[in-house]
Design a protein around this motif. Structure first.
Motif, PDB file in Angstrom:
ATOM      1  N   ARG A 167       0.831  -1.199   0.000  1.00  0.00           N
ATOM      2  CA  ARG A 167       0.000   0.000   0.000  1.00  0.00           C
ATOM      3  C   ARG A 167       0.870   1.255   0.000  1.00  0.00           C
ATOM      4  O   ARG A 167       0.514   2.261  -0.614  1.00  0.00           O
ATOM      5  CB  ARG A 167      -0.917   0.027   1.219  1.00  0.00           C
ATOM      6  N   PHE A 225      -3.712  -3.779 -16.398  1.00  0.00           N
ATOM      7  CA  PHE A 225      -3.295  -2.404 -16.682  1.00  0.00           C
ATOM      8  C   PHE A 225      -2.534  -1.826 -15.497  1.00  0.00           C
ATOM      9  O   PHE A 225      -2.839  -2.143 -14.347  1.00  0.00           O
ATOM     10  CB  PHE A 225      -4.517  -1.505 -16.912  1.00  0.00           C
ATOM     11  N   TYR A 277      -1.764   2.056 -14.119  1.00  0.00           N
ATOM     12  CA  TYR A 277      -1.979   3.491 -14.242  1.00  0.00           C
ATOM     13  C   TYR A 277      -1.188   4.197 -13.131  1.00  0.00           C
ATOM     14  O   TYR A 277      -0.949   3.624 -12.072  1.00  0.00           O
ATOM     15  CB  TYR A 277      -3.448   3.854 -14.028  1.00  0.00           C
ATOM     16  N   GLN A 284      -1.563   7.862 -10.878  1.00  0.00           N
ATOM     17  CA  GLN A 284      -2.530   8.904 -10.575  1.00  0.00           C
ATOM     18  C   GLN A 284      -1.818  10.058  -9.887  1.00  0.00           C
ATOM     19  O   GLN A 284      -1.162   9.858  -8.864  1.00  0.00           O
ATOM     20  CB  GLN A 284      -3.642   8.368  -9.658  1.00  0.00           C
ATOM     21  N   GLY A 334      -4.930  16.376 -10.073  1.00  0.00           N
ATOM     22  CA  GLY A 334      -5.288  17.231 -11.201  1.00  0.00           C
ATOM     23  C   GLY A 334      -5.111  16.607 -12.559  1.00  0.00           C
ATOM     24  O   GLY A 334      -5.505  17.195 -13.571  1.00  0.00           O
ATOM     25  N   LEU A 335      -4.532  15.407 -12.602  1.00  0.00           N
ATOM     26  CA  LEU A 335      -4.281  14.758 -13.900  1.00  0.00           C
ATOM     27  C   LEU A 335      -5.096  13.491 -14.095  1.00  0.00           C
ATOM     28  O   LEU A 335      -5.036  12.871 -15.155  1.00  0.00           O
ATOM     29  CB  LEU A 335      -2.787  14.411 -14.032  1.00  0.00           C
ATOM     30  N   GLY A 336      -5.836  13.086 -13.101  1.00  0.00           N
ATOM     31  CA  GLY A 336      -6.582  11.846 -13.222  1.00  0.00           C
ATOM     32  C   GLY A 336      -5.640  10.657 -13.286  1.00  0.00           C
ATOM     33  O   GLY A 336      -4.533  10.684 -12.750  1.00  0.00           O
ATOM     34  N   LEU A 337      -6.062   9.616 -13.958  1.00  0.00           N
ATOM     35  CA  LEU A 337      -5.256   8.411 -14.118  1.00  0.00           C
ATOM     36  C   LEU A 337      -4.684   8.387 -15.522  1.00  0.00           C
ATOM     37  O   LEU A 337      -5.399   8.644 -16.495  1.00  0.00           O
ATOM     38  CB  LEU A 337      -6.109   7.157 -13.908  1.00  0.00           C
ATOM     39  N   LEU A 339      -2.383   5.979 -18.271  1.00  0.00           N
ATOM     40  CA  LEU A 339      -1.979   4.600 -18.532  1.00  0.00           C
ATOM     41  C   LEU A 339      -0.485   4.514 -18.775  1.00  0.00           C
ATOM     42  O   LEU A 339       0.059   5.215 -19.627  1.00  0.00           O
ATOM     43  CB  LEU A 339      -2.737   4.065 -19.749  1.00  0.00           C
ATOM     44  N   MET A 364       0.843   7.748  -7.006  1.00  0.00           N
ATOM     45  CA  MET A 364      -0.032   6.638  -6.659  1.00  0.00           C
ATOM     46  C   MET A 364      -0.123   5.739  -7.893  1.00  0.00           C
ATOM     47  O   MET A 364      -0.406   6.217  -9.000  1.00  0.00           O
ATOM     48  CB  MET A 364      -1.429   7.177  -6.305  1.00  0.00           C
ATOM     49  N   LEU A 399      -1.898   2.461  -9.642  1.00  0.00           N
ATOM     50  CA  LEU A 399      -3.103   1.642  -9.591  1.00  0.00           C
ATOM     51  C   LEU A 399      -3.041   0.564 -10.664  1.00  0.00           C
ATOM     52  O   LEU A 399      -2.791   0.849 -11.834  1.00  0.00           O
ATOM     53  CB  LEU A 399      -4.340   2.511  -9.799  1.00  0.00           C
ATOM     54  N   PHE A 436     -10.182  -2.432 -10.081  1.00  0.00           N
ATOM     55  CA  PHE A 436      -8.922  -1.875  -9.601  1.00  0.00           C
ATOM     56  C   PHE A 436      -8.479  -2.485  -8.286  1.00  0.00           C
ATOM     57  O   PHE A 436      -9.297  -2.888  -7.451  1.00  0.00           O
ATOM     58  CB  PHE A 436      -9.063  -0.365  -9.406  1.00  0.00           C
ATOM     59  N   GLY A 437      -7.174  -2.485  -8.107  1.00  0.00           N
ATOM     60  CA  GLY A 437      -6.585  -2.817  -6.824  1.00  0.00           C
ATOM     61  C   GLY A 437      -6.608  -1.610  -5.903  1.00  0.00           C
ATOM     62  O   GLY A 437      -7.038  -0.522  -6.301  1.00  0.00           O
ATOM     63  N   PRO A 438      -6.100  -1.756  -4.682  1.00  0.00           N
ATOM     64  CA  PRO A 438      -6.160  -0.680  -3.689  1.00  0.00           C
ATOM     65  C   PRO A 438      -5.147   0.433  -3.908  1.00  0.00           C
ATOM     66  O   PRO A 438      -5.242   1.477  -3.272  1.00  0.00           O
ATOM     67  CB  PRO A 438      -5.879  -1.402  -2.369  1.00  0.00           C
ATOM     68  N   ARG A 478       1.040   3.726  -2.936  1.00  0.00           N
ATOM     69  CA  ARG A 478       1.587   5.090  -2.861  1.00  0.00           C
ATOM     70  C   ARG A 478       3.098   4.986  -2.750  1.00  0.00           C
ATOM     71  O   ARG A 478       3.612   4.487  -1.743  1.00  0.00           O
ATOM     72  CB  ARG A 478       1.011   5.841  -1.665  1.00  0.00           C
TER      73      ARG A 478
END
Lengths: 116, 113
Positions: free
Chosen positions: B9, B33, B35, B37, B40-43, B45, B88, B90, B104-106, B109
């Protein structure tokens, strides 16, 4: 140009009220899917609702509904009867099928805070 | 229920270290996949895989590589971690190309010092 635009960085809503989170998208692909995900502070992305570009009716899942306006290229999420547990980040996403791209393209998200 | 797990985590690494992030799904999904995160940029790939040993670059593959030796496991590798890879991460999976919903997984970070 951004593929997915979420113009509301943050939103507040009173408990038990309805709230609409905005999402507009940009694609020339006639076949696509639209998704909404919720991300609580724990970090996990939770799938909420899906709308296909050829679906005739707006998608609904419990308290979540998707207001799909194809001509306007918008896919707003409506949460009815907000609960404190709805406080989270919400992401709109799209998959364009014609491109062969299997991944989703995400917006920048909206942080929703539900107030008691 | 689909379960996607990630090995850590929280992770703290030093610049230049090799970093492995592991992801496992238990539902025999074809697609996996990675990603990242950022606020302000979202996710965005990084890479995805549609079968064992098959992979494709995503939108931001620079500085990353991946490995998929078994169907259920997809690893993200930072060959030489840099501070701009603090983020982060994902992992997600989906059943196959016509089943689009991703699970998605948890998240992990990662802090690179």
């Amino acid at each position: 140009a951004q593929k997915i635009t979420q113009t509301q960085p943050g939103m507040f809503v009173q408990e038990k009220e309805a709230v609409t989170l905005d999402c507009t998208y940009d694609t020339s692909d006639p076949s696509y899917g639209l998704f909404w995900y919720k991300q609580p502070s724990s970090g996990e992305m939770i799938f909420l609702i899906y709308q296909g570009s050829y679906d005739q009716q707006n998608a609904t899942e419990g308290r979540y509904s998707l207001n799909f306006q194809k001509a306007r290229k918008s896919a707003n999420l409506v949460i009815s009867a907000s609960q404190l547990g709805d406080s989270a980040m919400y992401f709109c996403a799209m998959r364009e099928r014609g491109t062969g791209r299997r991944a989703l393209t995400f917006g920048s998200g909206t942080r929703l805070q539900v107030q008691p | 229920d689909v379960k996607v797990t990630q090995s850590s985590r929280y992770l703290v690494k030093r610049t230049g270290e090799k970093v492995f992030l592991e992801c496992v799904q238990d539902m025999d999904h074809e697609n996996m996949f990675w990603y990242r995160q950022d606020p302000g940029l979202g996710l965005r790939l990084i890479y995805f895989s549609y079968d064992v040993k098959m992979k494709e670059k995503g939108d931001i593959p620079e500085g990353y590589s991946v490995s998929r030796e078994k169907k259920e496991r997809f690893s993200l590798i930072l060959e030489s971690a840099s501070t701009n890879q603090t983020s982060m991460y994902l992992c997600a999976s989906s059943l196959h190309s016509s089943e689009e919903t991703q699970y998605f997984g948890p998240g992990t970070r990662l802090l690179v010092l």
